[in-house]
Design a protein around this motif. Structure first.
Motif, PDB file in Angstrom:
ATOM      1  N   LYS A   1       0.831  -1.207   0.000  1.00 45.46           N
ATOM      2  CA  LYS A   1       0.000   0.000   0.000  1.00 45.46           C
ATOM      3  C   LYS A   1       0.867   1.259   0.000  1.00 45.46           C
ATOM      4  CE  LYS A   1      -3.984  -2.112   2.135  1.00 45.46           C
ATOM      5  NZ  LYS A   1      -4.685  -2.154   0.867  1.00 45.46           N
ATOM      6  N   LEU A   2       1.964   1.214   0.741  1.00 44.22           N
ATOM      7  CA  LEU A   2       2.869   2.364   0.784  1.00 44.22           C
ATOM      8  C   LEU A   2       3.558   2.566  -0.563  1.00 44.22           C
ATOM      9  CD1 LEU A   2       4.374   1.835   4.344  1.00 44.22           C
ATOM     10  CD2 LEU A   2       2.669   3.535   3.652  1.00 44.22           C
ATOM     11  N   ARG A   3       3.902   1.473  -1.235  1.00 43.98           N
ATOM     12  CA  ARG A   3       4.518   1.577  -2.569  1.00 43.98           C
ATOM     13  C   ARG A   3       3.533   2.161  -3.579  1.00 43.98           C
ATOM     14  NH1 ARG A   3       8.307  -3.605  -3.995  1.00 43.98           N
ATOM     15  NH2 ARG A   3       9.907  -3.158  -2.475  1.00 43.98           N
ATOM     16  N   GLU A   4       2.263   1.717  -3.513  1.00 41.23           N
ATOM     17  CA  GLU A   4       1.238   2.272  -4.401  1.00 41.23           C
ATOM     18  C   GLU A   4       1.145   3.783  -4.216  1.00 41.23           C
ATOM     19  OE1 GLU A   4      -2.663   0.495  -3.973  1.00 41.23           O
ATOM     20  OE2 GLU A   4      -1.761  -1.487  -3.755  1.00 41.23           O
ATOM     21  N   HIS A   5       1.108   4.200  -2.976  1.00 42.92           N
ATOM     22  CA  HIS A   5       1.015   5.627  -2.669  1.00 42.92           C
ATOM     23  C   HIS A   5       2.242   6.379  -3.193  1.00 42.92           C
ATOM     24  CE1 HIS A   5      -0.130   9.253  -0.557  1.00 42.92           C
ATOM     25  NE2 HIS A   5       1.056   9.297   0.012  1.00 42.92           N
ATOM     26  N   GLU A   6       3.429   5.802  -2.986  1.00 40.06           N
ATOM     27  CA  GLU A   6       4.666   6.434  -3.459  1.00 40.06           C
ATOM     28  C   GLU A   6       4.650   6.582  -4.986  1.00 40.06           C
ATOM     29  OE1 GLU A   6       9.187   5.822  -2.192  1.00 40.06           O
ATOM     30  OE2 GLU A   6       8.392   4.107  -3.300  1.00 40.06           O
ATOM     31  N   LEU A   7       4.206   5.555  -5.694  1.00 42.15           N
ATOM     32  CA  LEU A   7       4.125   5.616  -7.157  1.00 42.15           C
ATOM     33  C   LEU A   7       3.154   6.703  -7.607  1.00 42.15           C
ATOM     34  CD1 LEU A   7       4.133   1.820  -8.058  1.00 42.15           C
ATOM     35  CD2 LEU A   7       5.941   3.483  -8.554  1.00 42.15           C
ATOM     36  N   GLU A   8       2.020   6.789  -6.925  1.00 46.04           N
ATOM     37  CA  GLU A   8       1.032   7.808  -7.271  1.00 46.04           C
ATOM     38  C   GLU A   8       1.579   9.213  -7.015  1.00 46.04           C
ATOM     39  OE1 GLU A   8      -2.535   9.427  -8.680  1.00 46.04           O
ATOM     40  OE2 GLU A   8      -1.578   7.490  -8.972  1.00 46.04           O
ATOM     41  N   MET A   9       2.257   9.394  -5.896  1.00 43.91           N
ATOM     42  CA  MET A   9       2.843  10.698  -5.579  1.00 43.91           C
ATOM     43  C   MET A   9       3.927  11.072  -6.594  1.00 43.91           C
ATOM     44  SD  MET A   9       1.001  11.739  -3.190  1.00 43.91           S
ATOM     45  CE  MET A   9       1.845  13.255  -2.864  1.00 43.91           C
ATOM     46  N   ASN A  10       4.733  10.100  -6.993  1.00 42.29           N
ATOM     47  CA  ASN A  10       5.764  10.356  -8.008  1.00 42.29           C
ATOM     48  C   ASN A  10       5.135  10.742  -9.347  1.00 42.29           C
ATOM     49  OD1 ASN A  10       7.840   9.842  -6.228  1.00 42.29           O
ATOM     50  ND2 ASN A  10       8.116   7.729  -6.878  1.00 42.29           N
ATOM     51  N   ARG A  11       4.039  10.048  -9.708  1.00 41.85           N
ATOM     52  CA  ARG A  11       3.330  10.372 -10.955  1.00 41.85           C
ATOM     53  C   ARG A  11       2.801  11.802 -10.908  1.00 41.85           C
ATOM     54  NH1 ARG A  11      -1.483  11.011 -12.806  1.00 41.85           N
ATOM     55  NH2 ARG A  11      -2.543  10.436 -10.882  1.00 41.85           N
TER      56      ARG A  11
ATOM     57  N   ASN B   1       3.907  14.278  -9.078  1.00 41.60           N
ATOM     58  CA  ASN B   1       5.039  15.209  -9.104  1.00 41.60           C
ATOM     59  C   ASN B   1       5.562  15.410 -10.524  1.00 41.60           C
ATOM     60  OD1 ASN B   1       4.972  15.685  -6.360  1.00 41.60           O
ATOM     61  ND2 ASN B   1       6.476  14.120  -5.884  1.00 41.60           N
ATOM     62  N   VAL B   2       5.614  14.331 -11.296  1.00 38.15           N
ATOM     63  CA  VAL B   2       6.066  14.425 -12.687  1.00 38.15           C
ATOM     64  C   VAL B   2       5.085  15.272 -13.493  1.00 38.15           C
ATOM     65  CG1 VAL B   2       6.377  13.089 -14.825  1.00 38.15           C
ATOM     66  CG2 VAL B   2       7.414  12.298 -12.695  1.00 38.15           C
ATOM     67  N   GLU B   3       3.787  15.024 -13.309  1.00 45.49           N
ATOM     68  CA  GLU B   3       2.779  15.812 -14.024  1.00 45.49           C
ATOM     69  C   GLU B   3       2.868  17.289 -13.659  1.00 45.49           C
ATOM     70  OE1 GLU B   3      -1.171  14.314 -13.452  1.00 45.49           O
ATOM     71  OE2 GLU B   3      -0.756  12.474 -14.560  1.00 45.49           O
ATOM     72  N   GLU B   4       3.038  17.581 -12.392  1.00 42.81           N
ATOM     73  CA  GLU B   4       3.145  18.972 -11.954  1.00 42.81           C
ATOM     74  C   GLU B   4       4.372  19.651 -12.542  1.00 42.81           C
ATOM     75  OE1 GLU B   4       3.028  19.001  -7.698  1.00 42.81           O
ATOM     76  OE2 GLU B   4       0.907  18.453  -7.635  1.00 42.81           O
ATOM     77  N   SER B   5       5.495  18.940 -12.568  1.00 44.27           N
ATOM     78  CA  SER B   5       6.706  19.558 -13.123  1.00 44.27           C
ATOM     79  C   SER B   5       6.573  19.755 -14.625  1.00 44.27           C
ATOM     80  CB  SER B   5       7.948  18.737 -12.779  1.00 44.27           C
ATOM     81  OG  SER B   5       7.926  17.504 -13.445  1.00 44.27           O
ATOM     82  N   GLU B   6       5.888  18.831 -15.309  1.00 44.53           N
ATOM     83  CA  GLU B   6       5.651  19.001 -16.743  1.00 44.53           C
ATOM     84  C   GLU B   6       4.729  20.182 -16.996  1.00 44.53           C
ATOM     85  OE1 GLU B   6       4.202  15.235 -18.099  1.00 44.53           O
ATOM     86  OE2 GLU B   6       6.198  14.338 -18.147  1.00 44.53           O
ATOM     87  N   ASP B   7       3.701  20.336 -16.154  1.00 45.59           N
ATOM     88  CA  ASP B   7       2.776  21.461 -16.292  1.00 45.59           C
ATOM     89  C   ASP B   7       3.508  22.783 -16.124  1.00 45.59           C
ATOM     90  OD1 ASP B   7       0.634  19.844 -16.777  1.00 45.59           O
ATOM     91  OD2 ASP B   7      -0.247  20.033 -14.777  1.00 45.59           O
ATOM     92  N   LYS B   8       4.453  22.852 -15.222  1.00 48.10           N
ATOM     93  CA  LYS B   8       5.213  24.085 -14.996  1.00 48.10           C
ATOM     94  C   LYS B   8       6.039  24.447 -16.218  1.00 48.10           C
ATOM     95  CE  LYS B   8       5.482  23.775 -10.010  1.00 48.10           C
ATOM     96  NZ  LYS B   8       6.327  23.512  -8.844  1.00 48.10           N
TER      97      LYS B   8
END
Length: 136
Positions: free
Chosen positions: A100-110, A112-119
Motif C-alpha cells: 500500500k505504501l509503494r502504491e502511494h509512493e508511485l502515485e505521488m511520483n506520478r 510530481n512528474v505531471e506537476e513539473s511538466e505542467d510548470k
C-alpha cells in the motif's frame, strides 16, 4: 563436532545475546532516511526483523505495522493516518502494508512528474505595448 560447527557459524550464547541486543536497538531507533524510497525502507526493516526472528525474537503483526507507520517521515503522515483509521493493523501483513505504501509512493511520483511538466508547459505571455517616448 556439532557443537564446534554451531559455535563457529553462530557464535557462543554470549555472542548471540550481544547480536540480539544490537539488533533490538537498531529496531527501536529505526527511521526512514530522508528521500529514501519505500522499497529501501522495506529492505532494511525486513533485514533487521529476519535476523531478530532467527535469534528467537517474536513480533505480532500489529506491532510490526505500527513500527513501520511510525518510522515514516512527515511527508507520509496523511497516508499513515488513512491506513491507521481504515485498516485492522492486527490482521494486515507487513507485505500488504508495504504494498500500500509503494502504491502511494508511485502515485505521488506520478503527480510530481505531471506537476513539473505542467510548470514547463505553462508560460507567461506578456502583451507588448508601444509607448511613445517624448523624443518620438
Amino acid at each position: 563436532m556439532w557443537d564446534t560447527l554451531e559455535v563457529t557459524h553462530e557464535g557462543t550464547n554470549d555472542v548471540k545475546r550481544a547480536r540480539k541486543h544490537t539488533l533490538i536497538q537498531e529496531y527501536e531507533i529505526f527511521r526512514m532516511l530522508k528521500g529514501e524510497p519505500i522499497a529501501e525502507v522495506q529492505k532494511r526493516f525486513t533485514h533487521i526483523i529476519n535476523h531478530l526472528m532467527s535469534l528467537g525474537k517474536t513480533f505480532d503483526k500489529e506491532e510490526l505495522n505500527i513500527k513501520i507507520l511510525k518510522c515514516l517521515d512527515r511527508s507520509w503522515q496523511p497516508k499513515v493516518t488513512t491506513i491507521s483509521k481504515s485498516k485492522d493493523l492486527a490482521s494486515l501483513t507487513t507485505t500488504s502494508l508495504f504494498g500500500k505504501l509503494r502504491e502511494h509512493e508511485l502515485e505521488m511520483n506520478r503527480l510530481n512528474v505531471e506537476e513539473s511538466e505542467d510548470k514547463h508547459v505553462r508560460s507567461i505571455a506578456l502583451k507588448a505595448s508601444k509607448h511613445k517616448s517624448k523624443q518620438e
